[in-house]
Scaffold this active site. Structure first.
Site, PDB file in Angstrom:
ATOM      1  N   THR A   1     -18.833  21.015  52.271  1.00 19.40           N
ATOM      2  CA  THR A   1     -17.741  20.330  53.966  1.00 19.40           C
ATOM      3  C   THR A   1     -18.267  18.691  53.660  1.00 19.40           C
ATOM      4  O   THR A   1     -19.105  18.284  53.695  1.00 19.40           O
ATOM      5  CB  THR A   1     -18.994  20.968  55.357  1.00 19.40           C
ATOM      6  OG1 THR A   1     -18.642  22.226  54.994  1.00 19.40           O
ATOM      7  CG2 THR A   1     -18.470  19.825  56.743  1.00 19.40           C
TER       8      THR A   1
ATOM      9  N   LYS B   1     -14.122  24.442  59.665  1.00 15.83           N
ATOM     10  CA  LYS B   1     -15.360  23.986  60.107  1.00 15.83           C
ATOM     11  C   LYS B   1     -15.567  24.227  61.591  1.00 15.83           C
ATOM     12  O   LYS B   1     -16.554  22.646  61.913  1.00 15.83           O
ATOM     13  CB  LYS B   1     -16.107  23.461  59.028  1.00 15.83           C
ATOM     14  CG  LYS B   1     -15.486  24.485  57.559  1.00 15.83           C
ATOM     15  CD  LYS B   1     -15.986  23.270  56.098  1.00 15.83           C
ATOM     16  CE  LYS B   1     -15.812  24.077  55.338  1.00 15.83           C
ATOM     17  NZ  LYS B   1     -16.131  22.931  54.155  1.00 15.83           N
TER      18      LYS B   1
ATOM     19  N   GLY C   1     -17.436  20.580  64.785  1.00 12.43           N
ATOM     20  CA  GLY C   1     -17.838  20.545  63.324  1.00 12.43           C
ATOM     21  C   GLY C   1     -19.073  20.468  62.844  1.00 12.43           C
ATOM     22  O   GLY C   1     -19.870  20.572  63.248  1.00 12.43           O
TER      23      GLY C   1
ATOM     24  N   SER D   1     -21.829  16.481  52.558  1.00 11.05           N
ATOM     25  CA  SER D   1     -21.748  16.191  51.926  1.00 11.05           C
ATOM     26  C   SER D   1     -21.517  15.006  51.096  1.00 11.05           C
ATOM     27  O   SER D   1     -21.950  14.282  50.630  1.00 11.05           O
ATOM     28  CB  SER D   1     -22.176  17.738  50.391  1.00 11.05           C
ATOM     29  OG  SER D   1     -20.216  17.319  50.576  1.00 11.05           O
TER      30      SER D   1
ATOM     31  N   CYS E   1     -16.261  13.443  46.320  1.00 13.21           N
ATOM     32  CA  CYS E   1     -16.998  14.081  46.564  1.00 13.21           C
ATOM     33  C   CYS E   1     -16.083  15.629  46.279  1.00 13.21           C
ATOM     34  O   CYS E   1     -16.206  16.232  46.217  1.00 13.21           O
ATOM     35  CB  CYS E   1     -17.810  14.366  48.079  1.00 13.21           C
ATOM     36  SG  CYS E   1     -19.079  16.415  48.826  1.00 13.21           S
TER      37      CYS E   1
ATOM     38  N   THR F   1     -16.324  18.321  48.060  1.00 12.61           N
ATOM     39  CA  THR F   1     -14.987  17.694  49.835  1.00 12.61           C
ATOM     40  C   THR F   1     -14.385  18.646  49.438  1.00 12.61           C
ATOM     41  O   THR F   1     -13.488  18.408  48.114  1.00 12.61           O
ATOM     42  CB  THR F   1     -15.567  16.641  50.204  1.00 12.61           C
ATOM     43  OG1 THR F   1     -16.643  16.496  50.255  1.00 12.61           O
ATOM     44  CG2 THR F   1     -14.339  16.107  51.690  1.00 12.61           C
TER      45      THR F   1
END
Length: 183
Positions: free
Chosen positions: A13, A45, A57, A136, A171, A174
């Site tokens: 996420t 989410k 979220g 993250s 990331c 993600t």
């Protein structure tokens, strides 16, 4: 935020919410990973709460986040849709309740005037620039959103989507489909 499950780490996420000029938007990626394996790319989410006046979220354990979103919905109902009051009441209960204290999640919530991050230690942080981000890839999405907001005339929903897309390129936790909601 990471949670240990059977010696693997569940990471997932990036969620971003933006508020400007009485409007709000939120975006999130759809990727869920278990250790170094992507297990889903279409996770939803984001949720509309408070009769559709609040976007929320989450980052962290899915089951924990759903419990917290239900709690936030309850608090929104009892506070007649007042997001800051509901967030403070939820965080207060989260900190005091033995069961809730064990939940491993962060919640980002926005309405037409507020961008809040709610944490399990009883934290409620209102973003001074109207941008709230958890997960993250939050630092990458936050930097992208700040730059796009300062140097473009993009709609909030476009800034939210593009910020997640940029974070997704940096990331490894993600990824997947990008979900966008707007108030």
């Amino acid at each position: 935020m990471a949670t240990t499950v059977e010696s693997d780490v569940v990471r997932a996420t990036t969620v971003i919410g933006l508020v400007r000029d009485g409007r709000a938007a939120m975006a999130a990626d759809g990727q869920v990973t278990l250790g170094d394996t992507v297990v889903k790319t279409t996770a939803r989410k984001l949720r509309r709460l408070g009769d559709g006046t609040v976007l929320a979220g989450f980052s962290g354990s899915g089951a924990d986040a759903f419990a917290l979103l239900e709690k936030l919905e309850e608090k929104l109902e009892s506070s007649r849709g007042n997001l800051p009051r509901a967030a403070v009441e939820m965080a207060r209960e989260w900190r005091k309740d033995k069961y809730l204290r064990e939940l491993q999640a962060l919640v980002a919530a926005v309405d037409s005037g507020h961008a809040l991050m709610i944490g399990g230690a009883g934290d409620v942080v209102e973003a001074q620039d109207g941008i709230v981000c958890v997960g993250s890839g939050h630092a990458y999405a936050l930097a992208a959103a700040r730059a796009l907001q300062a140097h473009t005339n993009m709609k909030l929903s476009t800034i939210a989507r593009e910020s997640i897309a940029i974070a997704r390129e940096i990331c490894i936790y993600t990824g997947g489909e990008i979900q966008v909601e707007e108030l």
